[in-house]
Design a protein around this motif. Structure first.
Motif, mmCIF file in Angstrom:
data_model
loop_
_atom_site.group_PDB
_atom_site.id
_atom_site.type_symbol
_atom_site.label_atom_id
_atom_site.label_comp_id
_atom_site.label_asym_id
_atom_site.label_seq_id
_atom_site.Cartn_x
_atom_site.Cartn_y
_atom_site.Cartn_z
ATOM 1 N N ASP A 148 0.846 -1.220 0.087
ATOM 2 C CA ASP A 148 -0.019 -0.128 -0.008
ATOM 3 C C ASP A 148 0.723 1.196 -0.099
ATOM 4 O O ASP A 148 0.375 2.375 0.156
ATOM 5 N N SER A 149 2.045 1.179 -0.138
ATOM 6 C CA SER A 149 2.995 2.401 -0.160
ATOM 7 C C SER A 149 2.831 3.271 -1.420
ATOM 8 O O SER A 149 2.536 2.621 -2.502
ATOM 9 N N VAL A 150 3.134 4.561 -1.266
ATOM 10 C CA VAL A 150 3.002 5.325 -2.656
ATOM 11 C C VAL A 150 4.462 5.640 -3.022
ATOM 12 O O VAL A 150 5.523 5.762 -2.169
ATOM 13 N N ILE A 184 4.158 11.363 -16.087
ATOM 14 C CA ILE A 184 3.873 10.678 -14.834
ATOM 15 C C ILE A 184 3.018 9.236 -15.157
ATOM 16 O O ILE A 184 3.190 8.368 -14.721
ATOM 17 N N THR A 185 2.153 9.766 -16.309
ATOM 18 C CA THR A 185 1.346 8.515 -16.641
ATOM 19 C C THR A 185 2.093 7.199 -17.326
ATOM 20 O O THR A 185 1.785 6.132 -16.897
ATOM 21 N N ARG A 186 3.052 7.673 -18.161
ATOM 22 C CA ARG A 186 3.819 6.614 -18.687
ATOM 23 C C ARG A 186 4.839 5.854 -17.819
ATOM 24 O O ARG A 186 5.024 4.790 -17.712
ATOM 25 N N LEU A 187 5.423 6.856 -16.707
ATOM 26 C CA LEU A 187 6.401 6.142 -15.942
ATOM 27 C C LEU A 187 5.696 5.207 -14.830
ATOM 28 O O LEU A 187 5.935 4.157 -14.461
ATOM 29 N N ALA A 188 4.174 5.731 -14.588
ATOM 30 C CA ALA A 188 3.017 4.823 -13.687
ATOM 31 C C ALA A 188 2.980 3.643 -14.239
ATOM 32 O O ALA A 188 2.857 2.701 -13.351
ATOM 33 N N ALA A 189 2.871 3.734 -15.541
ATOM 34 C CA ALA A 189 2.529 2.540 -16.077
ATOM 35 C C ALA A 189 3.403 1.454 -16.011
ATOM 36 O O ALA A 189 3.256 0.382 -16.333
ATOM 37 N N MET A 190 4.715 1.607 -15.994
ATOM 38 C CA MET A 190 5.784 0.970 -15.805
ATOM 39 C C MET A 190 6.109 0.295 -14.420
ATOM 40 O O MET A 190 6.917 -0.566 -14.147
ATOM 41 N N THR A 191 5.078 0.639 -13.649
ATOM 42 C CA THR A 191 5.225 0.049 -12.133
ATOM 43 C C THR A 191 4.009 -0.835 -11.906
ATOM 44 O O THR A 191 2.894 -0.859 -12.834
ATOM 45 N N ASP A 192 4.141 -1.402 -10.779
ATOM 46 C CA ASP A 192 3.156 -2.459 -10.316
ATOM 47 C C ASP A 192 1.675 -1.488 -9.642
ATOM 48 O O ASP A 192 0.762 -2.205 -9.132
ATOM 49 N N ARG A 193 1.856 -0.134 -9.517
ATOM 50 C CA ARG A 193 0.783 0.624 -8.741
ATOM 51 C C ARG A 193 0.755 1.928 -9.210
ATOM 52 O O ARG A 193 0.864 2.980 -8.751
ATOM 53 N N PRO A 194 0.055 2.041 -10.789
ATOM 54 C CA PRO A 194 -0.109 3.124 -11.362
ATOM 55 C C PRO A 194 -1.298 4.135 -10.561
ATOM 56 O O PRO A 194 -1.071 5.228 -10.700
ATOM 57 N N GLY A 252 -4.767 7.850 -8.008
ATOM 58 C CA GLY A 252 -5.878 7.543 -7.113
ATOM 59 C C GLY A 252 -6.211 8.880 -6.113
ATOM 60 O O GLY A 252 -5.196 9.634 -5.953
ATOM 61 N N ASP A 253 -7.394 9.078 -5.765
ATOM 62 C CA ASP A 253 -7.621 10.183 -5.041
ATOM 63 C C ASP A 253 -6.854 9.933 -3.506
ATOM 64 O O ASP A 253 -6.453 11.108 -3.069
ATOM 65 N N ALA A 254 -6.702 8.829 -3.146
ATOM 66 C CA ALA A 254 -6.187 8.367 -1.679
ATOM 67 C C ALA A 254 -4.470 8.945 -2.009
ATOM 68 O O ALA A 254 -4.032 9.525 -1.062
ATOM 69 N N THR A 255 -4.108 8.643 -2.916
ATOM 70 C CA THR A 255 -2.643 8.998 -3.322
ATOM 71 C C THR A 255 -2.281 10.424 -3.381
ATOM 72 O O THR A 255 -1.588 10.983 -2.713
ATOM 73 N N MET A 256 -3.312 11.132 -4.033
ATOM 74 C CA MET A 256 -3.137 12.677 -3.991
ATOM 75 C C MET A 256 -3.382 13.117 -2.535
ATOM 76 O O MET A 256 -2.764 14.301 -2.390
#
Ligand code: CAA
Ligand code: NAD
Length: 289
Positions: A109-111, A121-131, A158-162
């Motif tokens: 659950d870490s950010v 950011i969208t492209r980097l996020a897509a390379m992770t297991d936690r976009p 997600g809103d929780a990440t924000m």
């Protein structure tokens, strides 16, 4: 949230570790080699001492802040961190490879945040297991002195990440603005073409290093001339940002100044390498052109 991770102990990673430790977080700071991590911590100690000299911090706060920063070359240590901020070299392939290695080691659950200056950011996020738990947290240099953090959501953030990101920005005493996920986001979209233009002007012989910087300091009230600021940011980083803008927008107005390209090819990265538009090797910076 007690522990945060910071990847990269260069200009920005050391600054982020600095402000997080002063705010009371335990900080795990990782580098590619222990001597680099130690160099990062030495520069934090130096910058904390400046704040003590200015009366912003006490000696005791400086010592306790330094005690909260743990150095490592082992990313397994990030399993304890609720928020990990990546501040390694501005290179998409390097960041992508690093995330592939890092993600399996993080708590589920870490950010994960990136301090990239320009990359999607969208492209980097897509390379992770936690976009949905990935976000851009863009700090400004020098981090202890600059009040702003740009927060950039990727398409899947997600809103929780924000919420976690904005609480962290408030906890370290910075002001947040939200920028869209567009090449180089908001402040650098405006600032970096200005620095690049100053280098075009220098290359075309419109003015000397000293006159371009004096001109913008006295004629536009900028705190640093653009060539001093380019050296301060790092010419390698500035070139990487301009290339992301040139490619991302497909517009030739963002092409890097040829002199910038040449300096980076020469290994003249600015202050961090001892030479850029100024020579920093003998005390007072001396203009090189
Ligand atoms: N930590 C780190 N560096 C510090 C510091 C601290 N606590 N306190 C001061 N500094 C640095 C300064 O940069 C400068 O370095 P040197 O002494 O080694 O020459 C020196 O310390 C000057 O310190 P002063 O106490 O005299 O501070 P100042 O009042 O002159 O302000 C400044 C310095 C805030 C940096 C000011 O010159 C300024 O605002 N410059 C413009 C900075 C800027 O535009 N930053 C954004 C860059 S772009 C970016 O960050 C985004 C990106 O993605 C590229
Ligand atoms: P820098 O060159 O000062 O430091 C980068 C550090 O990352 C180096 O010490 C390098 O050893 C380390 N590194 C590389 N790969 C690593 C890995 N796998 N694990 C751990 N560490 C690694 O660069 P910087 O100026 O600190 O920039 C870092 C990031 O912050 C970049 O994405 C840059 O665009 C961004 N940024 C820079 C500025 C600026 O003014 N310089 C401002 C805002 C954001």
């Amino acid at each position: 949230m007690q522990t945060i991770g910071v990847i990269g102990g260069g200009l920005m990673g050391s600054g982020i570790a600095h402000v997080a430790a002063v705010a009371g977080y335990d900080v795990i700071l990782s580098e590619v080699a222990m001597d680099r991590a130690e160099r990062g911590k030495a520069s934090i100690a130096n910058n904390l001492a400046r704040q003590v000299a200015k009366g912003i911090l006490t000696d005791a706060e400086m010592v306790s802040s330094l005690d909260r920063i743990f150095l490592t070359v082992d990313t397994d240590r990030f399993a304890d961190a609720a928020l990990v901020i990546e501040a390694a070299t501005e290179n998409e392939a390097l960041k992508t490879k690093m995330f592939a290695d890092l993600c399996p080691k993080l708590a589920q659950d870490s950010v994960l945040a990136t301090n990239t200056s320009s990359i999607s950011i969208t492209r980097l996020a897509a390379m992770t297991d936690r976009p949905d738990r990935f976000i851009g947290l863009h700090f400004f240099n020098p981090v202890p002195m600059m009040g702003l953090v740009e927060v950039i959501r990727g398409l899947a953030t997600g809103d929780a990440t924000m919420q976690i990101a904005s609480e962290f920005v408030a906890a370290i005493g910075k002001t947040m603005i939200e920028a869209q996920d567009s090449p180089s986001f908001l402040v650098n979209r405006i600032l970096c073409p200005l620095l690049n233009e100053a280098i075009f002007a220098l290359g075309e012989g419109i003015g000397s290093v000293r006159d371009i910087d004096q001109g913008m300091k006295l004629g536009a009230n900028h705190p640093m001339g653009p060539l001093t600021l380019a050296d301060f940011v790092g010419l390698d980083t500035l070139l990487a940002i301009m290339r992301v803008m040139q490619e991302g927008f497909g517009d030739p107005k963002y092409r890097p100044a040829p002199l910038l390209v040449k300096y980076v090819e020469a290994g003249w990265y600015g202050r961090k390498s001892g030479r850029g538009f100024y020579d920093y090797t003998s005390g007072e910076p001396v203009p090189t052109r």
